[in-house]
Structure formats: C-alpha cells, structure tokens
Design a protein around this motif. Structure first.
Motif, PDB file in Angstrom:
ATOM      1  N   PRO A 115      -0.423   3.136  15.363  1.00  0.00           N
ATOM      2  CA  PRO A 115      -0.897   2.304  14.248  1.00  0.00           C
ATOM      3  C   PRO A 115       0.175   1.360  13.712  1.00  0.00           C
ATOM      4  O   PRO A 115      -0.118   0.220  13.333  1.00  0.00           O
ATOM      5  N   THR A 116       1.435   1.824  13.693  1.00  0.00           N
ATOM      6  CA  THR A 116       2.521   0.956  13.232  1.00  0.00           C
ATOM      7  C   THR A 116       2.764  -0.174  14.223  1.00  0.00           C
ATOM      8  O   THR A 116       2.927  -1.337  13.840  1.00  0.00           O
ATOM      9  N   VAL A 117       2.784   0.160  15.508  1.00  0.00           N
ATOM     10  CA  VAL A 117       2.969  -0.867  16.540  1.00  0.00           C
ATOM     11  C   VAL A 117       1.867  -1.912  16.441  1.00  0.00           C
ATOM     12  O   VAL A 117       2.121  -3.121  16.501  1.00  0.00           O
ATOM     13  N   ARG A 118       0.630  -1.442  16.272  1.00  0.00           N
ATOM     14  CA  ARG A 118      -0.501  -2.355  16.214  1.00  0.00           C
ATOM     15  C   ARG A 118      -0.393  -3.303  15.031  1.00  0.00           C
ATOM     16  O   ARG A 118      -0.634  -4.513  15.156  1.00  0.00           O
ATOM     17  N   GLY A 137      10.819  -3.954  13.913  1.00  0.00           N
ATOM     18  CA  GLY A 137      11.433  -3.015  14.821  1.00  0.00           C
ATOM     19  C   GLY A 137      10.526  -1.820  14.945  1.00  0.00           C
ATOM     20  O   GLY A 137       9.623  -1.806  15.782  1.00  0.00           O
ATOM     21  N   GLU A 138      10.712  -0.845  14.056  1.00  0.00           N
ATOM     22  CA  GLU A 138      10.058   0.429  14.310  1.00  0.00           C
ATOM     23  C   GLU A 138       9.461   1.132  13.093  1.00  0.00           C
ATOM     24  O   GLU A 138       8.917   2.214  13.240  1.00  0.00           O
ATOM     25  N   VAL A 139       9.559   0.592  11.888  1.00  0.00           N
ATOM     26  CA  VAL A 139       9.239   1.381  10.703  1.00  0.00           C
ATOM     27  C   VAL A 139       7.876   1.037  10.121  1.00  0.00           C
ATOM     28  O   VAL A 139       7.558  -0.132   9.889  1.00  0.00           O
ATOM     29  N   GLY A 140       7.083   2.055   9.870  1.00  0.00           N
ATOM     30  CA  GLY A 140       5.859   1.983   9.082  1.00  0.00           C
ATOM     31  C   GLY A 140       5.725   3.338   8.416  1.00  0.00           C
ATOM     32  O   GLY A 140       5.188   4.287   8.993  1.00  0.00           O
ATOM     33  N   HIS A 141       6.242   3.471   7.202  1.00  0.00           N
ATOM     34  CA  HIS A 141       6.468   4.803   6.626  1.00  0.00           C
ATOM     35  C   HIS A 141       6.192   4.785   5.135  1.00  0.00           C
ATOM     36  O   HIS A 141       6.491   3.795   4.462  1.00  0.00           O
ATOM     37  N   MET A 144      15.877   5.801   3.916  1.00  0.00           N
ATOM     38  CA  MET A 144      15.676   4.760   4.915  1.00  0.00           C
ATOM     39  C   MET A 144      15.940   5.295   6.319  1.00  0.00           C
ATOM     40  O   MET A 144      15.183   5.020   7.261  1.00  0.00           O
ATOM     41  N   LEU A 145      16.996   6.092   6.482  1.00  0.00           N
ATOM     42  CA  LEU A 145      17.321   6.632   7.796  1.00  0.00           C
ATOM     43  C   LEU A 145      16.263   7.626   8.264  1.00  0.00           C
ATOM     44  O   LEU A 145      15.958   7.703   9.457  1.00  0.00           O
ATOM     45  N   GLU A 146      15.682   8.373   7.340  1.00  0.00           N
ATOM     46  CA  GLU A 146      14.605   9.283   7.725  1.00  0.00           C
ATOM     47  C   GLU A 146      13.381   8.498   8.175  1.00  0.00           C
ATOM     48  O   GLU A 146      12.691   8.881   9.124  1.00  0.00           O
ATOM     49  N   ALA A 147      13.098   7.365   7.516  1.00  0.00           N
ATOM     50  CA  ALA A 147      11.985   6.526   7.936  1.00  0.00           C
ATOM     51  C   ALA A 147      12.238   5.930   9.316  1.00  0.00           C
ATOM     52  O   ALA A 147      11.309   5.730  10.104  1.00  0.00           O
ATOM     53  N   MET A 148      13.508   5.657   9.630  1.00  0.00           N
ATOM     54  CA  MET A 148      13.847   5.044  10.912  1.00  0.00           C
ATOM     55  C   MET A 148      13.940   6.057  12.039  1.00  0.00           C
ATOM     56  O   MET A 148      13.473   5.807  13.156  1.00  0.00           O
ATOM     57  N   TYR A 149      14.563   7.222  11.772  1.00  0.00           N
ATOM     58  CA  TYR A 149      14.895   8.166  12.833  1.00  0.00           C
ATOM     59  C   TYR A 149      14.263   9.545  12.677  1.00  0.00           C
ATOM     60  O   TYR A 149      14.431  10.393  13.560  1.00  0.00           O
ATOM     61  N   GLY A 180       0.793  -1.225   0.000  1.00  0.00           N
ATOM     62  CA  GLY A 180       0.000   0.000   0.000  1.00  0.00           C
ATOM     63  C   GLY A 180       0.819   1.265   0.000  1.00  0.00           C
ATOM     64  O   GLY A 180       0.397   2.269   0.571  1.00  0.00           O
ATOM     65  N   GLY A 181       1.992   1.242  -0.636  1.00  0.00           N
ATOM     66  CA  GLY A 181       2.824   2.429  -0.687  1.00  0.00           C
ATOM     67  C   GLY A 181       3.575   2.735   0.595  1.00  0.00           C
ATOM     68  O   GLY A 181       4.131   3.830   0.750  1.00  0.00           O
TER      69      GLY A 181
END
Length: 485
Positions: free
Chosen positions: A292-295, A236-240, A269-274, A229-230
């Motif tokens: 929402p990403t955690v869920r 870990g931590e990314v939903g971007h 990628m680093l902007e999506a992470m940090y 879905g783009g």
C-alpha cells in the motif's frame, strides 16, 4: 557457539549449513566486500544452503585471495583459507579503474563504501551535507539527515561503513502531494542556482552530486515527505503512523563530530524507516516496503520513473567501458538514405555507440537518454577527441523534460535527423505520445525521424503515431519506421 557451517566456496558462491538467520560478512584479504542473510539469501536443498555471489562481484572473481566468512554480530570466524578463482593466481582486487577500493552496498552495487574512505576523502561530502541543509533551510524547508545517514548519526555518531551514499529528508508543511511536488522542484532550482549538479528521481526526491577529495562522485539524496491522515509518507520507503511533534521542532544529532539537525524524536523516525530492530547493525538490510505504501508513493510521485531501475541495473556494469562493434543497422540505413546528416539527435542513445559513430563521421550530435550515465565512456572519449557530441537527459514520462528539451531544439536553426531505436517499443503509451511530441518540436525546420522497434509492436506504434505525426510533422518532417522480425 555458532551453528552455521561453511562447507565450501568457489567462483559461483558458497555452500553452507545452518538453520538460524544470521548476517554473514565475506572478507577478501581482510576487507569486508559483501554481507548476506543466511536464510533470506540462500536456496536450500537436502540440508545444504547455496548462496550465489552478487552479479556486481563476479567480474572481480578471477585470481587468488584469502577469503574469510565471519558472523557480523558475534565476530565468530566460520571460514578462512586462500582461494583461487577461475584458475588465475593474480591477486584479486576489488577496485575501480582509478584503484579506489570498492564494496557491495545495500543495493547490490559495487560502490565506494564509507569503510574504504579516509576522513579527508569524505570531508567534502560532510561539507555538502551542511551546505545543502543550510540552503534548504533558507528555502523554508526544515531538513535533516535521513535513512542510513540518520541511523549512523544516532547509533554510532559516524557514517555507516557499509553504506555508500548520504541521505537527507524533510517533511513538508504542505499536506497535498501536488504542493509537495511543486515545492521539491523549487528546491531543486534553488540548489541548481548554487552550482550543484542534480538528478531527479521522482516528483518528491532528487540527488545532488558531490565530488570527494580523490574525484569519486557521491550521491546526496534529498527525500521529500508530508503528513496526512495521521501518517508520515517520506519518499523512499516510509508510510507509517506518525505525529507532527515527533518531527518538529527539530532537535540535533552528531555525525563525524559535526552537529546537524534531526527530528525531535529521531528514534521514532528510525523505527518508521527500519522497524523496531533499527539498533542492531545489519549490513545486508533490505527495505521491504508494504505494497500500500509503494502504491501510494508511486501514484503521487514516481510516475516519471517507470522502468528507470531496470535501465540503471542494465547499464551499471558496462557504463565505464565504451561499446564495441559496428554501428546499428538503423544508423547505417540513415547514412545510406541521406548521407551523413549535419545534425543528429539520438533519442534513447543507451551506451552511445551510434551517437559516437555519427560524431566521428562529422555530424553534430545531441544524444538523449533516461539514464545519461550509461554513456559515460562515450562521453569521455568524445571529449578527449574533441568531437561535437553532447549527452543530455530526456524523460519521456515527464512533460517538463519533453517540452523543455523539445523547445531547446526547436529554437536551434536547421533541419535535423532524429533516431529512436527501440524506444517506442520499450516505453509506455504516454512515453510514445511524448516521443511524437518531442519529434514534432525538434523537426520544426525539417528533417526526418527514424523509428525502429520489434515487429510485435509495429502495428500499434504506427497507429498510435499516425495521428500526431500527420498533424504535427506535416510539411516539416518525415517519418521512417523500421520494424524488426
């Protein structure tokens, strides 16, 4: 000039004054031990901000050291003086039992951070990064350094000093979580066949243990992800929001003089992470993953690790020391009821006190736990004494683990005695059902299951277990339930 002022410092923490968010480093005898954010990590009262030492530091704060507080970015020194903690004049040393330096990492744990390691000491980790990347490539996955490892490579071309582990990531060509999970387990099997010791975190991530030159064990995390879905979802931590061309075809980066693969546009990628501030060093950075990403990541991949973080934290400070005191009342009750069993299976062994005691009495013991390293000290003692004690991992929230270990025990001859002390009342309903299933397999040739828990859970657990126990254990084993008041 800095507007931050350190008013005092003692065994409980620091008292400061300031209204600007800055990152501060605490140094003991010239070495950085811990960093924190002034506003985020303090409690304000009447113009004074109080910051407590991390729990992991407190056991070291007995003695004397020259303590300094320095602004991380500007280098401005705000405080420096000899300080005595808890009345002791012995030198303070933040080291492990082998004398290796420790520092507080991003998770608040005392670890062997990279700024305490020599080039020779981290060489095995760098070798393993290259080897694991190669093995993943051979398995058809285009992996690359991720999170702090990618950040260090892109920003500094070095491992980040305040970091304590290495991370790899890959973006699957699959677009459904089910296929991503299957692929992750296939990758784990491929690496295990090559002799790597592996611990699984979730359906999409696992850790490879790497032994450094001085014997320290470093975790090499392998995080899986996929595009849908783009958006990029990376364990870990990314939903971007993300585009495939920002990843593929892979480019390259340099880490400690070694050329490694990298996403096509690593800055994205680093902007999506940090976030957009990734270029600014922050040794006290905390991930704040949107709910929402955690869920989504929990629902897709993390159902097998419920409560794991809590147990990891509970055992993090005590796992290197053997448990003290007598065996539990349940262990004594077993021996009073049937003598010392020939075979004991301790489910949810924790630090392993009961398991060690049974082994010392002459029983052959298999001890299981969600976090096996909690019993590190007991494992070491049993090995030194030549006792028949084996510790294995069991995850009651994962059928793969329950059925695999249950089948292993079912194929071993002879009756056995199972203990499950404060397991049924500390897991989920699915975990309890898994416990009954595991017991039914382990007791195929007879024996007993001793279950102990809190009184408030007793009625529910007896009811929940009755159907499965009556059908699966009928004629083969028995259940003894004890509920504490």
């Amino acid at each position: 000039m800095s507007t931050t002022e350190v008013l005092s410092l003692d065994a409980d923490g620091l008292r400061l004054r300031g209204d600007d968010e800055v990152v501060l480093d605490t140094l003991f005898d010239g070495r950085r031990i811990w960093s924190f954010h002034l506003l985020r990590d303090s409690v304000a009262s009447r113009g004074v901000r109080r910051v407590e030492w991390p729990t992991s530091m407190r056991r070291f704060l007995e003695g004397t050291a020259e303590v300094a507080v320095v602004e991380h970015l500007s280098g401005a020194e705000l405080y420096r003086r000899p300080t005595t903690f808890n009345g002791s004049h012995a030198p303070i040393a933040f080291v492990d039992d082998e004398g290796r330096p420790l520092g507080v990492d991003k998770s608040g744990r005392m670890e062997h951070t990279f700024d305490t390691r020599s080039e020779d000491q981290v060489a095995p980790l760098l070798d393993s990064i290259q080897q694991v990347l190669g093995a993943l490539a051979e398995a058809g996955v285009e992996a690359f350094p991720a999170y702090g490892t990618l950040l260090g490579a892109v920003r500094e071309q070095h491992l980040i000093g305040h970091d304590s582990d290495a991370d790899l990531g890959y973006v699957s060509r699959h677009d459904h979580p089910y296929d991503v999970v299957r692929e992750s387990f296939a990758l784990q099997r491929r690496l295990a066949e090559q002799g790597y010791a592996i611990t699984r975190y979730s359906g999409g991530a696992f850790k490879v243990d790497v032994v450094e030159a001085d014997g320290a064990v470093r975790g090499l995390d392998v995080f899986g992800g996929f595009l849908t879905g783009g958006r990029l979802y990376l364990m870990g931590e990314v939903g971007h929001p993300f585009r495939e061309e920002w990843i593929f075809p892979l480019g390259s980066c340099t880490l400690e003089g070694r050329t490694l693969p990298a996403p096509a546009q690593p800055e994205r990628m680093l902007e999506a992470m940090y976030g957009p501030g990734w270029k600014v060093p922050d040794p006290a950075y905390h991930f704040e993953t949107p709910y929402p990403t955690v869920r989504r990541l929990n629902g897709w991949f993390r159902g097998t690790r419920t409560f794991r973080d809590e147990w990891e934290r509970r055992f993090s400070r005590v796992r290197e020391k053997p448990p003290k005191g007598a065996p539990s009342d349940l262990a004594r009750y077993v021996v009073e009821s049937e003598g010392v069993p020939a075979q004991v299976v301790d489910v949810g062994c924790g630090r392993g006190g009961d398991a060690l005691w049974f082994a010392e009495q002459g029983a052959s013991v298999t001890a299981y736990d969600f976090v096996p390293r909690a019993s590190t000290a007991v494992q070491r003692r049993a090995q030194q004494a030549g006792l028949p004690l084996e510790v294995r991992r069991l995850n009651l929230l994962e059928w793969r683990s329950v059925l695999g270990e249950g089948a292993r025990l079912a194929h071993q001859p002879g009756p056995r005695t199972l203990l499950a002390r404060h397991v049924a009342d500390e897991t989920t309903r699915f975990g309890r059902e898994s416990l009954w299933r595991f017991a039914s397999m382990a007791l195929r040739e007879g024996g007993s299951l001793y279950v102990e828990g809190g009184a408030q859970a007793g009625e529910e657990l007896v009811t929940a277990g009755a159907v499965i126990v009556s059908s699966d254990l009928a004629g083969t084993g028995r259940v003894v339930a004890r509920w504490q008041s």
